[in-house]
Design a protein around this motif. Structure first.
Motif, PDB file in Angstrom:
ATOM      1  N   ARG A 299       1.300  -1.291  -0.040  1.00 17.54           N
ATOM      2  CA  ARG A 299      -0.115   0.024  -0.298  1.00 17.54           C
ATOM      3  C   ARG A 299       1.446   1.628  -0.183  1.00 17.54           C
ATOM      4  O   ARG A 299       1.859   1.072   0.865  1.00 17.54           O
ATOM      5  CB  ARG A 299      -0.698  -0.034   1.210  1.00 17.54           C
ATOM      6  N   PRO A 300       0.816   2.138  -0.782  1.00 18.48           N
ATOM      7  CA  PRO A 300       1.863   3.325  -0.781  1.00 18.48           C
ATOM      8  C   PRO A 300       1.054   4.294   0.705  1.00 18.48           C
ATOM      9  O   PRO A 300       0.352   4.264   1.002  1.00 18.48           O
ATOM     10  CB  PRO A 300       1.079   3.665  -2.309  1.00 18.48           C
ATOM     11  N   VAL A 301       2.107   4.764   0.899  1.00 17.11           N
ATOM     12  CA  VAL A 301       2.759   5.889   2.367  1.00 17.11           C
ATOM     13  C   VAL A 301       1.307   6.681   1.526  1.00 17.11           C
ATOM     14  O   VAL A 301       2.461   7.866   0.941  1.00 17.11           O
ATOM     15  CB  VAL A 301       3.839   5.975   2.854  1.00 17.11           C
ATOM     16  N   ARG A 302       0.912   7.605   2.003  1.00 17.68           N
ATOM     17  CA  ARG A 302       0.154   8.694   2.106  1.00 17.68           C
ATOM     18  C   ARG A 302       1.233  10.153   2.526  1.00 17.68           C
ATOM     19  O   ARG A 302       1.568   9.739   3.874  1.00 17.68           O
ATOM     20  CB  ARG A 302      -1.218   8.915   2.675  1.00 17.68           C
ATOM     21  N   PRO A 303       1.629  10.622   2.512  1.00 14.41           N
ATOM     22  CA  PRO A 303       2.396  11.568   2.739  1.00 14.41           C
ATOM     23  C   PRO A 303       1.777  12.766   4.336  1.00 14.41           C
ATOM     24  O   PRO A 303       0.503  12.294   3.840  1.00 14.41           O
ATOM     25  CB  PRO A 303       2.971  12.817   1.628  1.00 14.41           C
ATOM     26  N   GLN A 304       2.089  12.609   4.718  1.00 16.08           N
ATOM     27  CA  GLN A 304       1.714  13.604   6.215  1.00 16.08           C
ATOM     28  C   GLN A 304       1.134  14.613   5.369  1.00 16.08           C
ATOM     29  O   GLN A 304       1.793  15.348   4.753  1.00 16.08           O
ATOM     30  CB  GLN A 304       2.577  13.576   7.382  1.00 16.08           C
ATOM     31  N   VAL A 305      -0.151  15.919   5.901  1.00 16.17           N
ATOM     32  CA  VAL A 305      -0.945  17.212   5.384  1.00 16.17           C
ATOM     33  C   VAL A 305      -0.410  17.973   6.972  1.00 16.17           C
ATOM     34  O   VAL A 305      -1.093  17.402   8.284  1.00 16.17           O
ATOM     35  CB  VAL A 305      -2.056  17.041   5.442  1.00 16.17           C
ATOM     36  N   VAL A 306       0.568  18.890   6.795  1.00 17.54           N
ATOM     37  CA  VAL A 306       0.466  19.983   7.761  1.00 17.54           C
ATOM     38  C   VAL A 306       0.003  20.379   7.504  1.00 17.54           C
ATOM     39  O   VAL A 306       0.599  21.781   6.197  1.00 17.54           O
ATOM     40  CB  VAL A 306       2.210  19.961   8.048  1.00 17.54           C
ATOM     41  N   LEU A 307      -1.228  21.306   8.460  1.00 15.85           N
ATOM     42  CA  LEU A 307      -1.652  22.655   8.502  1.00 15.85           C
ATOM     43  C   LEU A 307      -1.793  23.263   9.523  1.00 15.85           C
ATOM     44  O   LEU A 307      -1.163  22.581  10.488  1.00 15.85           O
ATOM     45  CB  LEU A 307      -3.116  21.869   7.590  1.00 15.85           C
ATOM     46  N   GLU A 308      -2.366  24.523   8.812  1.00 15.58           N
ATOM     47  CA  GLU A 308      -2.070  25.519  10.201  1.00 15.58           C
ATOM     48  C   GLU A 308      -3.638  25.888  10.625  1.00 15.58           C
ATOM     49  O   GLU A 308      -4.043  25.844   9.600  1.00 15.58           O
ATOM     50  CB  GLU A 308      -1.266  27.062   9.968  1.00 15.58           C
ATOM     51  N   VAL A 309      -3.905  26.263  11.263  1.00 11.67           N
ATOM     52  CA  VAL A 309      -4.694  26.908  12.146  1.00 11.67           C
ATOM     53  C   VAL A 309      -5.509  28.241  11.685  1.00 11.67           C
ATOM     54  O   VAL A 309      -4.097  29.174  12.440  1.00 11.67           O
ATOM     55  CB  VAL A 309      -5.075  27.180  13.914  1.00 11.67           C
ATOM     56  N   LEU A 310      -6.178  28.131  10.385  1.00 16.26           N
ATOM     57  CA  LEU A 310      -6.313  29.699  10.651  1.00 16.26           C
ATOM     58  C   LEU A 310      -7.703  30.512  10.914  1.00 16.26           C
ATOM     59  O   LEU A 310      -7.751  32.293  10.978  1.00 16.26           O
ATOM     60  CB  LEU A 310      -7.658  29.465   8.752  1.00 16.26           C
ATOM     61  N   ALA A 311      -8.949  30.064  11.505  1.00 18.44           N
ATOM     62  CA  ALA A 311     -10.064  30.547  12.369  1.00 18.44           C
ATOM     63  C   ALA A 311     -10.229  28.911  12.555  1.00 18.44           C
ATOM     64  O   ALA A 311     -10.489  28.066  13.315  1.00 18.44           O
ATOM     65  CB  ALA A 311     -11.183  30.653  11.177  1.00 18.44           C
ATOM     66  N   SER A 312     -11.194  29.614  13.957  1.00 20.45           N
ATOM     67  CA  SER A 312     -12.065  28.487  15.057  1.00 20.45           C
ATOM     68  C   SER A 312     -13.160  29.351  15.525  1.00 20.45           C
ATOM     69  O   SER A 312     -13.337  30.682  15.253  1.00 20.45           O
ATOM     70  CB  SER A 312     -11.322  28.793  16.154  1.00 20.45           C
ATOM     71  N   GLU A 313     -14.263  28.889  15.636  1.00 15.20           N
ATOM     72  CA  GLU A 313     -15.881  29.219  15.321  1.00 15.20           C
ATOM     73  C   GLU A 313     -16.123  28.404  16.360  1.00 15.20           C
ATOM     74  O   GLU A 313     -16.379  27.222  16.160  1.00 15.20           O
ATOM     75  CB  GLU A 313     -16.459  28.679  13.985  1.00 15.20           C
ATOM     76  N   ARG A 314     -17.028  29.077  17.963  1.00 14.38           N
ATOM     77  CA  ARG A 314     -17.894  28.062  18.772  1.00 14.38           C
ATOM     78  C   ARG A 314     -18.912  27.661  17.595  1.00 14.38           C
ATOM     79  O   ARG A 314     -20.201  28.327  17.992  1.00 14.38           O
ATOM     80  CB  ARG A 314     -17.976  28.530  19.830  1.00 14.38           C
ATOM     81  N   LEU A 315     -19.770  25.867  17.840  1.00 12.00           N
ATOM     82  CA  LEU A 315     -20.586  26.433  16.619  1.00 12.00           C
ATOM     83  C   LEU A 315     -21.963  25.627  17.989  1.00 12.00           C
ATOM     84  O   LEU A 315     -23.169  25.650  17.678  1.00 12.00           O
ATOM     85  CB  LEU A 315     -20.440  24.442  16.105  1.00 12.00           C
ATOM     86  N   SER A 316     -21.256  25.163  19.265  1.00 14.65           N
ATOM     87  CA  SER A 316     -22.965  25.508  20.335  1.00 14.65           C
ATOM     88  C   SER A 316     -21.567  25.188  20.889  1.00 14.65           C
ATOM     89  O   SER A 316     -20.771  25.047  21.618  1.00 14.65           O
ATOM     90  CB  SER A 316     -22.712  24.322  19.634  1.00 14.65           C
ATOM     91  N   ARG A 317     -22.211  24.997  22.706  1.00 11.47           N
ATOM     92  CA  ARG A 317     -22.134  24.187  24.230  1.00 11.47           C
ATOM     93  C   ARG A 317     -20.942  24.177  23.580  1.00 11.47           C
ATOM     94  O   ARG A 317     -19.751  23.840  25.110  1.00 11.47           O
ATOM     95  CB  ARG A 317     -23.077  24.301  24.978  1.00 11.47           C
ATOM     96  N   HIS A 318     -20.531  22.033  22.558  1.00 16.28           N
ATOM     97  CA  HIS A 318     -20.116  21.224  23.160  1.00 16.28           C
ATOM     98  C   HIS A 318     -19.512  21.059  21.670  1.00 16.28           C
ATOM     99  O   HIS A 318     -18.791  20.259  21.750  1.00 16.28           O
ATOM    100  CB  HIS A 318     -19.909  19.851  23.962  1.00 16.28           C
ATOM    101  N   MET A 319     -19.543  22.077  21.038  1.00 15.26           N
ATOM    102  CA  MET A 319     -18.602  21.647  19.303  1.00 15.26           C
ATOM    103  C   MET A 319     -18.008  23.103  18.891  1.00 15.26           C
ATOM    104  O   MET A 319     -18.508  24.205  19.179  1.00 15.26           O
ATOM    105  CB  MET A 319     -20.206  21.334  18.260  1.00 15.26           C
ATOM    106  N   MET A 320     -17.019  23.201  17.984  1.00 23.54           N
ATOM    107  CA  MET A 320     -15.440  23.525  18.168  1.00 23.54           C
ATOM    108  C   MET A 320     -15.402  23.302  16.744  1.00 23.54           C
ATOM    109  O   MET A 320     -14.582  22.422  16.466  1.00 23.54           O
ATOM    110  CB  MET A 320     -14.135  23.990  19.311  1.00 23.54           C
ATOM    111  N   ARG A 321     -15.768  24.551  15.617  1.00 19.88           N
ATOM    112  CA  ARG A 321     -15.016  24.346  14.030  1.00 19.88           C
ATOM    113  C   ARG A 321     -14.186  24.907  14.049  1.00 19.88           C
ATOM    114  O   ARG A 321     -14.177  26.395  14.697  1.00 19.88           O
ATOM    115  CB  ARG A 321     -16.269  24.222  13.730  1.00 19.88           C
TER     116      ARG A 321
END
Length: 282
Positions: free
Chosen positions: A8-30
Motif C-alpha cells: 500500500r502506498p504511503v500517503r504523505p503527512q499533511v501539515v496544516l495551520e489553524v486559520l480560524a476557530s468558531e464555537r458552533l454550540s455549547r460542546h462543539m468547536m470548529r
C-alpha cells in the motif's frame, strides 16, 4: 520464483495551520486549517471523510511531519505521538482549506482541549482521508444515527443528499444548546434526543428511539456511529432483527463509555471491541 507482494502506498503527512476557530454550540468547536502543506492533501470523494490526527507531547518539541519509524526507535512508548480519528466536516479545494468539528467536554480527552485552546498558526498533522460512506440514491430510505461524535459526519452526509431522498436522522446530544442547523431534504425528518447531561448507559435514548420508530418497507441504507455498546445494540436490532443488509450499513463505534481512547483503540480487534460478531465475508 519471486513472489511480488502488493504494498500500500504511503500517503504523505499533511501539515496544516489553524486559520480560524468558531464555537458552533455549547460542546462543539470548529477549526479551519490551511497553508502550504495542503499540496500533500489527497481528497476522497465520499461524505464520511476521516483523518487520523497525530498529537505529540508539546514538551518533546517534535516538529511535524513526523518520522514515525525513527521516533519508534528513539522514544519511550508513552512518548510516541498518538492518533485521534476525526471527520473532515468540509473540504474547500479551491481555497485549500479543511474544517474539523471537535466535541468539547472541558479538560476531558486530548483533541478536545487542544482544539479549544488552539491559536491561529498552531499546526496539525494527519494523513489524507479514508472513508467509504456516501448517501446512495438507489436506496428507498435512509437512516442516520449518532451522538455528538457522529454529528460532523452526519452533517456532511446531509449536504450530499439529493432532494428526493427520504428517511430519518436520530441525533442524541446533551441538550437543546447542542443542536445545530441541518438543511435536510424535505423527505428527511430530524429527531433530536436530549440526554440532559453527559452520556451514561442509563440516560442514553438513542437505541430506544430507533426501536420505537415506525418501520418502513423497502431497501434501507444506514449510517450509525457513536458509543460502542449502543452501536452493538443497534446492529443487533437493524441487522439481526430487521434484516438490514450488512453491506448497506456503515455502522461502527467512535468511542466506548468508561474507556480511555487508547484503551478503546486497543480493544477494537478483541471480542469486546467488535460490533459485528463475524467478518463480513464469513
Amino acid at each position: 520464483m519471486t513472489i511480488q507482494r502488493s504494498v500500500r502506498p504511503v500517503r504523505p503527512q499533511v501539515v496544516l495551520e489553524v486559520l480560524a476557530s468558531e464555537r458552533l454550540s455549547r460542546h462543539m468547536m470548529r477549526l479551519t486549517f490551511g497553508g502550504s502543506g495542503f499540496v500533500n492533501f489527497q481528497d476522497k470523494a465520499v461524505s464520511d471523510r476521516y483523518v487520523k490526527i497525530l498529537f505529540a507531547k508539546p514538551e518533546l518539541g517534535l516538529v511535524p511531519p513526523y518520522d514515525l519509524d525513527a521516533l519508534r526507535e528513539q522514544l519511550a512508548p508513552e512518548d510516541f505521538p498518538v492518533r485521534r480519528t476525526y471527520t473532515l466536516r468540509h473540504v474547500d479545494l479551491d481555497a485549500q482549506t479543511v474544517q474539523i468539528d471537535f466535541v468539547i467536554h472541558g479538560d476531558q480527552g486530548l483533541a478536545g482541549p487542544w482544539a479549544q485552546n488552539a491559536k491561529i498558526g498552531d499546526q496539525i498533522c494527519f494523513a489524507s482521508p479514508g472513508g467509504l460512506y456516501t448517501p446512495n440514491p438507489e436506496f428507498d430510505r435512509h437512516l442516520l444515527i449518532g451522538d455528538e461524535t457522529a454529528l460532523p459526519a452526519i452533517s456532511a452526509a446531509v449536504e450530499d443528499m439529493t432532494s428526493e431522498m427520504v428517511g430519518d436522522i436520530y441525533l442524541e446530544v446533551s441538550g437543546p444548546e447542542d443542536e445545530v442547523r441541518l438543511d435536510v431534504p424535505v423527505g428527511i425528518t430530524v429527531h433530536w434526543l436530549h440526554r440532559g447531561g453527559y452520556f451514561t448507559p442509563e440516560n442514553t435514548k438513542l437505541e430506544e428511539a430507533v426501536r420505537n420508530a415506525e418501520w418502513h418497507e423497502g431497501t434501507l441504507q444506514v449510517f450509525a456511529h457513536g458509543e460502542r455498546e449502543t452501536m452493538k445494540s443497534l446492529r443487533a436490532y437493524l441487522n439481526g432483527e430487521r434484516g438490514v443488509d450488512r453491506r448497506a450499513m456503515s455502522l461502527s463505534a467512535y468511542w466506548a463509555y468508561g474507556r480511555a481512547e487508547d484503551e478503546f483503540q486497543a480493544e477494537k480487534k478483541s471480542p469486546i471491541g467488535q460490533i459485528f460478531p463475524e467478518p463480513l465475508n464469513a
